[in-house]
Design an enzyme around this catalytic site. Structure first.
Site, PDB file in Angstrom:
ATOM      1  N   ARG A   1     -41.758 -37.128  37.585  1.00  7.85           N
ATOM      2  CA  ARG A   1     -42.669 -36.054  38.024  1.00  7.85           C
ATOM      3  C   ARG A   1     -43.930 -36.068  37.145  1.00  7.85           C
ATOM      4  O   ARG A   1     -43.849 -36.112  35.928  1.00  7.85           O
ATOM      5  CB  ARG A   1     -41.982 -34.699  37.911  1.00  7.85           C
ATOM      6  CG  ARG A   1     -42.841 -33.483  38.324  1.00  7.85           C
ATOM      7  CD  ARG A   1     -43.519 -32.834  37.137  1.00  7.85           C
ATOM      8  NE  ARG A   1     -44.236 -31.594  37.501  1.00  7.85           N
ATOM      9  CZ  ARG A   1     -45.011 -30.913  36.668  1.00  7.85           C
ATOM     10  NH1 ARG A   1     -45.170 -31.335  35.418  1.00  7.85           N
ATOM     11  NH2 ARG A   1     -45.618 -29.825  37.051  1.00  7.85           N
TER      12      ARG A   1
ATOM     13  N   THR B   1     -53.647 -25.052  31.983  1.00  5.79           N
ATOM     14  CA  THR B   1     -52.243 -25.082  31.575  1.00  5.79           C
ATOM     15  C   THR B   1     -51.480 -24.209  32.563  1.00  5.79           C
ATOM     16  O   THR B   1     -52.067 -23.342  33.209  1.00  5.79           O
ATOM     17  CB  THR B   1     -52.034 -24.542  30.144  1.00  5.79           C
ATOM     18  OG1 THR B   1     -52.403 -23.162  30.106  1.00  5.79           O
ATOM     19  CG2 THR B   1     -52.862 -25.292  29.113  1.00  5.79           C
ATOM     20  N   GLY B   2     -50.179 -24.432  32.644  1.00  2.00           N
ATOM     21  CA  GLY B   2     -49.367 -23.635  33.562  1.00  2.00           C
ATOM     22  C   GLY B   2     -48.815 -24.485  34.689  1.00  2.00           C
ATOM     23  O   GLY B   2     -48.728 -25.711  34.557  1.00  2.00           O
TER      24      GLY B   2
ATOM     25  N   SER C   1     -43.849 -28.170  24.077  1.00  2.00           N
ATOM     26  CA  SER C   1     -44.489 -28.359  25.382  1.00  2.00           C
ATOM     27  C   SER C   1     -45.506 -29.492  25.378  1.00  2.00           C
ATOM     28  O   SER C   1     -46.134 -29.758  26.406  1.00  2.00           O
ATOM     29  CB  SER C   1     -45.174 -27.058  25.807  1.00  2.00           C
ATOM     30  OG  SER C   1     -46.262 -26.781  24.952  1.00  2.00           O
TER      31      SER C   1
ATOM     32  N   THR D   1     -49.700 -33.032  27.576  1.00  5.26           N
ATOM     33  CA  THR D   1     -48.527 -32.181  27.804  1.00  5.26           C
ATOM     34  C   THR D   1     -47.246 -33.006  27.891  1.00  5.26           C
ATOM     35  O   THR D   1     -47.298 -34.208  28.174  1.00  5.26           O
ATOM     36  CB  THR D   1     -48.697 -31.416  29.142  1.00  5.26           C
ATOM     37  OG1 THR D   1     -47.666 -30.443  29.280  1.00  5.26           O
ATOM     38  CG2 THR D   1     -48.639 -32.350  30.340  1.00  5.26           C
TER      39      THR D   1
ATOM     40  N   THR E   1     -49.059 -26.853  27.321  1.00  5.10           N
ATOM     41  CA  THR E   1     -49.938 -28.015  27.476  1.00  5.10           C
ATOM     42  C   THR E   1     -51.058 -27.666  26.536  1.00  5.10           C
ATOM     43  O   THR E   1     -51.288 -26.485  26.285  1.00  5.10           O
ATOM     44  CB  THR E   1     -50.488 -28.044  28.924  1.00  5.10           C
ATOM     45  OG1 THR E   1     -49.440 -28.371  29.821  1.00  5.10           O
ATOM     46  CG2 THR E   1     -51.637 -29.014  29.104  1.00  5.10           C
TER      47      THR E   1
HETATM   48  N1  ASP Z   1     -49.528 -27.954  33.509  1.00  8.76           N
HETATM   49  C1  ASP Z   1     -48.346 -28.609  33.008  1.00  8.76           C
HETATM   50  C2  ASP Z   1     -47.651 -29.306  34.123  1.00  8.76           C
HETATM   51  O1  ASP Z   1     -47.550 -28.768  35.205  1.00  8.76           O
HETATM   52  C3  ASP Z   1     -47.346 -27.735  32.357  1.00  8.76           C
HETATM   53  C4  ASP Z   1     -47.800 -26.518  31.624  1.00  8.76           C
HETATM   54  O2  ASP Z   1     -48.939 -26.380  31.258  1.00  8.76           O
HETATM   55  O3  ASP Z   1     -46.947 -25.664  31.383  1.00  8.76           O
HETATM   56  O4  ASP Z   1     -47.130 -30.370  33.884  1.00  8.76           O
END
Ligand code: ASP
Length: 380
Positions: free
Chosen positions: A255, A278-279, A77, A245, A227
């Site tokens: 993107r 994160t997320g 990730s 990330t 991330t």
């Molecule tokens: N926050 C990151 C994104 O949207 C991805 C992640 O943390 O899973 O690119």
């Protein structure tokens, strides 16, 4: 605790929530980060702390910490080894903020450079800009001396191929599986999709063992979120932060998520503190999360209150529709200028059955370790 009860409790006030980060002492030096695979957060915080103790600048410390995760090919990730976009190309996002100088830098959709956090710092230090993206970011990175390398590992390529082969149109067709002219044994019925994909992967990746094939299928079905965000405070009250990330697996090329958005996936004002996330980046951007956490603290909230309030704004954006919210995985990491900190998540775990949401912490004195985050809702 039932989901309904937790939901009500969360919306009415925070009384039923676990309090993981209460009664913290006030260390002189502290580093926090997201937890990450392979205890990546623990290693990151330990490395950053080691540098803080040697007198390094806070930004150099957090960047050296996250570099360990960016360079780990088994963390899918972040950085090298990250899961690619829908074209099979790894694109990385990163941002950094340096508290003492109040400067920041970021890169988005950067290809072929293993350590985007270091490129973000170079943007901050060596240009009059704050954010470079795509082709321009790569050209800049090469110009200032970063080597260009292929970031797609065999394991990530296998997961991407599995994903391509698992897709199908309404009639069950997929261009990445054998056509009508193929011998019968090469064509599987739609309901045997998994067995068929695994058989094809075995042919394409003869050196992969069954465990690696199963992992690839699992990534195709449940792409990882991940991330790393890391924030440090030193004994002089100086703070810096970084977020890096590979973003959302199988994303549309170009993107850019929240991680490189200064104010979204990262914000720091050392008069108050630092925050990162994160997320699901899109949902964080709708609340300008990291900035909101810091402004909440500026107006008197604790790190925990600040992060949970920010998450409640996400809940508000969905009018508390729990079916939609169940699809959102979102976490904040907040460090206040006095060393008080919190990891806070929308859900107790990213998906049902997964380990609890955690953060990593290295406080001086003490070992780098993981702790449970606080959360708004409990998955069934
Ligand atoms: N926050 C990151 C994104 O949207 C991805 C992640 O943390 O899973 O690119």
């Amino acid at each position: 605790m039932s989901n309904t009860f937790t939901r009500r409790a969360a919306l009415l006030g925070a009384t039923a929530m676990p309090i993981a980060a209460e009664a913290q002492s006030r260390p002189r030096r502290i580093v926090i980060s997201s937890a990450n695979q392979n205890r990546g957060g623990v290693h990151c915080c330990a490395r950053a702390m080691e540098l803080l103790k040697s007198g390094a600048d806070t930004l150099d410390a957090v960047i050296a910490g996250v570099n360990l995760v960016e360079l780990d090919p088994t963390d899918h990730s972040v950085g090298y080894g990250g899961l690619p976009n829908e074209d099979g190309v790894v694109e990385l996002d990163a941002s950094c903020m340096h508290g003492p100088s109040r400067r920041g830098g970021a890169v988005g959709a950067l290809r072929n450079i293993k350590t985007p956090s270091r490129v973000a710092k170079a943007v901050m230090e060596q240009t009059s800009h704050m954010f470079l993206a795509g082709e321009g970011a790569l050209r800049f990175a090469k110009a200032v001396g970063f080597p260009e390398e292929d970031l797609l590992t065999e394991e990530a390529r296998m997961a991407w191929v599995a994903w391509k082969k698992s897709l199908k149109d309404p009639s069950g067709h997929n261009n990445w599986t054998p056509g009508l002219d193929a011998p019968p044994e090469k064509r599987g019925a739609a309901d045997q999709k998994k067995a068929q994909v695994l058989r094809e992967l075995r042919e394409m990746f003869p050196h992969a063992d069954e465990e690696a094939l199963a992992r690839a299928w699992n990534y195709a079905e449940h792409p990882t979120h991940g991330t790393i965000n890391c924030i440090a405070l030193n004994e002089k009250g100086e703070m810096s932060a970084v977020t890096t990330t590979s973003g959302m697996a199988w994303k549309i090329p170009g993107r850019v998520g929240d991680s490189p958005i200064i104010g979204g996936g990262l914000w720091l004002d050392q008069d108050v503190g630092g925050a990162g996330s994160t997320g699901l980046g899109e949902e964080n951007l709708r609340v300008c999360g990291a900035h909101t956490c810091i402004e909440n603290m500026r107006h008197g909230m604790t790190p925990k209150e600040a992060a949970l309030d920010t998450l409640r704004r996400v809940v508000r954006n969905f009018n508390a529709d729990m079916e939609k919210l169940a699809q959102v995985d979102l976490h904040f990491y907040v460090l206040r200028k006095d060393g008080e900190y919190c990891g806070a998540s929308l859900w107790d775990r990213p998906v049902p059955g997964a380990p609890m949401a955690r953060l990593a912490v290295a406080a001086d004195p003490g070992e780098s370790r993981e702790e449970d985050s606080v959360w708004l809702f409990e998955r069934k």
